[in-house]
Every structure is written in C-alpha cells, then in structure tokens.
Design a protein around this motif. Structure first.
Motif, PDB file in Angstrom:
ATOM      1  N   GLY A 140       1.110  -1.145  -0.176  1.00  0.00           N
ATOM      2  CA  GLY A 140      -0.026  -0.283  -0.217  1.00  0.00           C
ATOM      3  C   GLY A 140       0.747   0.778   0.139  1.00  0.00           C
ATOM      4  O   GLY A 140       0.623   1.948  -0.876  1.00  0.00           O
ATOM      5  N   GLN A 141       1.958   0.912   0.987  1.00  0.00           N
ATOM      6  CA  GLN A 141       2.939   2.556   0.202  1.00  0.00           C
ATOM      7  C   GLN A 141       3.346   3.002  -0.471  1.00  0.00           C
ATOM      8  O   GLN A 141       3.617   3.577  -0.849  1.00  0.00           O
ATOM      9  CB  GLN A 141       4.220   2.610   1.783  1.00  0.00           C
ATOM     10  N   GLN A 142       4.065   1.265  -1.340  1.00  0.00           N
ATOM     11  CA  GLN A 142       4.584   1.587  -2.769  1.00  0.00           C
ATOM     12  C   GLN A 142       3.641   2.004  -3.485  1.00  0.00           C
ATOM     13  O   GLN A 142       4.063   3.107  -4.109  1.00  0.00           O
ATOM     14  CB  GLN A 142       4.898  -0.024  -3.199  1.00  0.00           C
ATOM     15  N   GLN A 143       2.274   1.774  -3.399  1.00  0.00           N
ATOM     16  CA  GLN A 143       1.267   2.527  -4.649  1.00  0.00           C
ATOM     17  C   GLN A 143       0.964   4.284  -4.158  1.00  0.00           C
ATOM     18  O   GLN A 143       0.815   5.006  -5.559  1.00  0.00           O
ATOM     19  CB  GLN A 143      -0.267   1.805  -3.993  1.00  0.00           C
TER      20      GLN A 143
ATOM     21  N   ASP B 298      -2.675  -6.805  -0.916  1.00  0.00           N
ATOM     22  CA  ASP B 298      -3.517  -8.156   0.119  1.00  0.00           C
ATOM     23  C   ASP B 298      -4.585  -6.581   0.521  1.00  0.00           C
ATOM     24  O   ASP B 298      -4.632  -5.083   0.923  1.00  0.00           O
ATOM     25  CB  ASP B 298      -2.713  -7.764   1.158  1.00  0.00           C
ATOM     26  N   PRO B 299      -5.952  -6.577   1.069  1.00  0.00           N
ATOM     27  CA  PRO B 299      -7.008  -6.498   1.696  1.00  0.00           C
ATOM     28  C   PRO B 299      -7.068  -5.303   2.514  1.00  0.00           C
ATOM     29  O   PRO B 299      -7.796  -4.524   2.109  1.00  0.00           O
ATOM     30  CB  PRO B 299      -8.379  -7.729   1.581  1.00  0.00           C
ATOM     31  N   GLU B 300      -6.223  -5.559   3.351  1.00  0.00           N
ATOM     32  CA  GLU B 300      -6.208  -4.763   4.367  1.00  0.00           C
ATOM     33  C   GLU B 300      -5.012  -2.980   3.900  1.00  0.00           C
ATOM     34  O   GLU B 300      -5.146  -2.010   4.424  1.00  0.00           O
ATOM     35  CB  GLU B 300      -5.385  -5.384   6.045  1.00  0.00           C
ATOM     36  N   LEU B 301      -4.894  -3.479   3.309  1.00  0.00           N
ATOM     37  CA  LEU B 301      -4.259  -1.983   2.655  1.00  0.00           C
ATOM     38  C   LEU B 301      -5.108  -1.396   1.755  1.00  0.00           C
ATOM     39  O   LEU B 301      -4.246   0.025   1.065  1.00  0.00           O
ATOM     40  CB  LEU B 301      -2.364  -2.727   1.675  1.00  0.00           C
ATOM     41  N   VAL B 302      -6.284  -2.047   1.050  1.00  0.00           N
ATOM     42  CA  VAL B 302      -6.833  -1.550  -0.293  1.00  0.00           C
ATOM     43  C   VAL B 302      -7.008   0.240   0.658  1.00  0.00           C
ATOM     44  O   VAL B 302      -6.595   1.049  -0.456  1.00  0.00           O
ATOM     45  CB  VAL B 302      -7.829  -2.571  -0.549  1.00  0.00           C
ATOM     46  N   GLY B 303      -8.085   0.146   1.488  1.00  0.00           N
ATOM     47  CA  GLY B 303      -8.044   1.285   1.857  1.00  0.00           C
ATOM     48  C   GLY B 303      -7.761   2.410   2.323  1.00  0.00           C
ATOM     49  O   GLY B 303      -7.928   3.601   1.263  1.00  0.00           O
ATOM     50  N   GLU B 304      -5.906   2.407   2.204  1.00  0.00           N
ATOM     51  CA  GLU B 304      -5.175   3.597   2.708  1.00  0.00           C
ATOM     52  C   GLU B 304      -5.123   3.965   0.964  1.00  0.00           C
ATOM     53  O   GLU B 304      -5.122   5.409   0.749  1.00  0.00           O
ATOM     54  CB  GLU B 304      -3.759   3.251   2.800  1.00  0.00           C
ATOM     55  N   VAL B 305      -4.719   3.125  -0.109  1.00  0.00           N
ATOM     56  CA  VAL B 305      -4.895   3.856  -1.167  1.00  0.00           C
ATOM     57  C   VAL B 305      -6.258   4.627  -1.825  1.00  0.00           C
ATOM     58  O   VAL B 305      -5.895   5.895  -2.385  1.00  0.00           O
ATOM     59  CB  VAL B 305      -3.942   2.887  -2.133  1.00  0.00           C
ATOM     60  N   LEU B 306      -7.347   3.826  -1.625  1.00  0.00           N
ATOM     61  CA  LEU B 306      -8.028   5.198  -1.667  1.00  0.00           C
ATOM     62  C   LEU B 306      -9.188   5.567  -1.360  1.00  0.00           C
ATOM     63  O   LEU B 306      -9.133   7.189  -2.082  1.00  0.00           O
ATOM     64  CB  LEU B 306      -9.526   3.567  -1.314  1.00  0.00           C
ATOM     65  N   ASP B 307      -8.025   5.424  -0.195  1.00  0.00           N
ATOM     66  CA  ASP B 307      -8.062   6.952   0.850  1.00  0.00           C
ATOM     67  C   ASP B 307      -7.587   8.844   0.433  1.00  0.00           C
ATOM     68  O   ASP B 307      -8.415   9.425  -0.215  1.00  0.00           O
ATOM     69  CB  ASP B 307      -7.814   7.129   2.164  1.00  0.00           C
TER      70      ASP B 307
END
Length: 256
Positions: A156-159, A184-193
């Motif tokens: 998520g951080q890399q994205q 991974d599913p738990e990292l999706v939210g931080e990118v969408l935010d």
C-alpha cells in the motif's frame, strides 16, 4: 451554471491484437473535474482502453482526444498521421498513470522515485525537485518515508509512492489501472483514501477498478465495459441500483 468542458472524448474507438478485437467501438465523454470509474469482467477491454488514452496502445480506428487535442495523431487534409515519439511524450506529460504493479525503481528511495520524472524529463533543479517530492509524499501520508527503499515499504505504501510520482509531473488528468488489485485487502483502504482526497481536490480521474463502493461514493460517471463495448454508462448510484441488462445484473451479482 455552465457545463464543465469535455476533458476526454472517445469516439468509436477500436483496437485489435491480430484477430482478437478487444475494443469494438468505445464512446465516452469525461468532463473536467469528473471521476469516471470503469468496471467490467476481465478481458473486457478496460485496461486496454485506459492505455489507449495516453497512447501506450495505438488505436486502430476512431478518435481519442484530451482537451480537444487528438492523442497520438495529427489530422491533415482529413487524414490522421501518427505523431513522432517525442511529440507523444510531450502529450503524456499532462497525463499521470498509476498501474496495478507499482513499478518503482528498487535501487532508489521513495523520494528519488518521486523526483525522477521532474529531474530527468523536465530538467528540474534536484534540490527543488526533492523538496517537492517530500511535499507530495506528505500528501499521500508518507512524509517521513522519503529515504526508505521500496523493499522497506508495504504494498500500500509503494502504491502511494507511485501516486506521488505520477503527481510530481503536475498532470491535469490521472489514469488508474486497477491500482488496488495487487494489494492485500487490509492495504486497499489507504490507497483509496488518497484517491478520494485527489478527487476532492478537483483532479480529473479515470479509474479502472473492482472497488464498487469507491465507484458509488466517489465516481461522477460509471461505465460497464464488456466484450469491448460500453454496455451501460451513467451516474454510479443510479445505474448500480437499476442495472438495465442481464449481463450487468449478473456481473454485479458476482462482485457485490
């Protein structure tokens, strides 16, 4: 209140790979400041259409324009002529793109990845480019990770670094090709935010996604692309609540 100007216009866009006709006449109009979300089954042509918008893929027929300017082609005497690579690269400067895979340079820090485009392409001063990179990393919630290498960051951080890198070229159009599908599913939210905040800032965005909730909440336009055509298009909440075709109903039944 005046209508927003058209940012991206696709007119009867076709694209084939050999005998495989991937796009079979795409028509779409996206206005400045809108978030257009594209959903549909795998292999339906979503990512190909997105890549055609910045000429990473060449269309076979039809027309694609951004801000009224044909992408990848010039028209003379009623005929289309393909631009030189240098001219296409110049057009791409105003179009940022974020891919499924982050494509960060592993030997560069987060800040170096973000400042790479401005320094190499625009010849920006390195000190100023680094200050801008740290500022952009701050905007995606990574202001303290400028000296971290990609391998030291989560997916998520890399994205989010990849989004900052795209923003570093000051684009006025952002393309997202399934930006959360490799996470991974738990990292999706931080990118969408981050993408939500970008939309709120007025950035024109075209997002190929499987995140129906994001499309419903953030999107101004939702297009269902299936078998190379726009099967349904409209205001997200409206068409999600009232899908017209059996194909769209079946698709939503599987993903919701």
């Amino acid at each position: 209140m005046s209508e927003k100007p058209v940012k991206v216009l696709a007119e009867n866009v076709h694209k084939a790979y050999g005998r495989n006709e991937v796009l079979r006449g795409i028509d779409m109009e996206i206005r400045t400041g809108e978030v257009a979300c594209i959903i549909g089954p795998s292999g339906g042509g979503k990512s190909t259409f997105l890549r055609c918008i910045n000429h990473l893929e060449k269309i076979d027929s039809g027309r694609l324009s951004v801000d009224g300017e044909l992408i990848g082609y010039k028209q003379r005497s009623g005929k289309l002529y393909e631009m030189h690579d240098k001219e296409v690269a110049e057009q791409r400067r105003s179009i940022g793109m974020v891919f499924q895979r982050f494509n960060l340079f592993p030997h560069m820090t987060a800040a170096e990845n973000v400042m790479c485009g401005p320094v190499v392409v625009r010849r920006d001063n390195k000190k100023i480019a680094r200050e801008r990179a740290i500022e952009l990393l701050g905007k995606v919630g990574l202001g303290d990770r400028g000296d971290s290498y990609p391998m030291q960051l989560s997916g998520g951080q890399q994205q989010r670094v990849a989004i900052a890198r795209a923003l570093a070229m000051d684009p006025d159009l952002m393309l997202f090709d399934e930006p959360t599908s490799a996470l991974d599913p738990e990292l999706v939210g931080e990118v969408l935010d981050v993408m939500r905040r970008l939309a709120e800032s007025g950035m024109t965005m075209i997002v190929v996604t499987h995140e129906i909730g994001f499309a419903r909440q953030v999107g101004d336009l939702l297009a269902f692309i299936d078998k190379g055509v726009v099967a349904e298009i409209g205001e997200p909440r409206e068409i999600l609540a009232n899908p017209q075709s059996k194909r769209f109903q079946d698709f939503l039944g599987k993903v919701l």
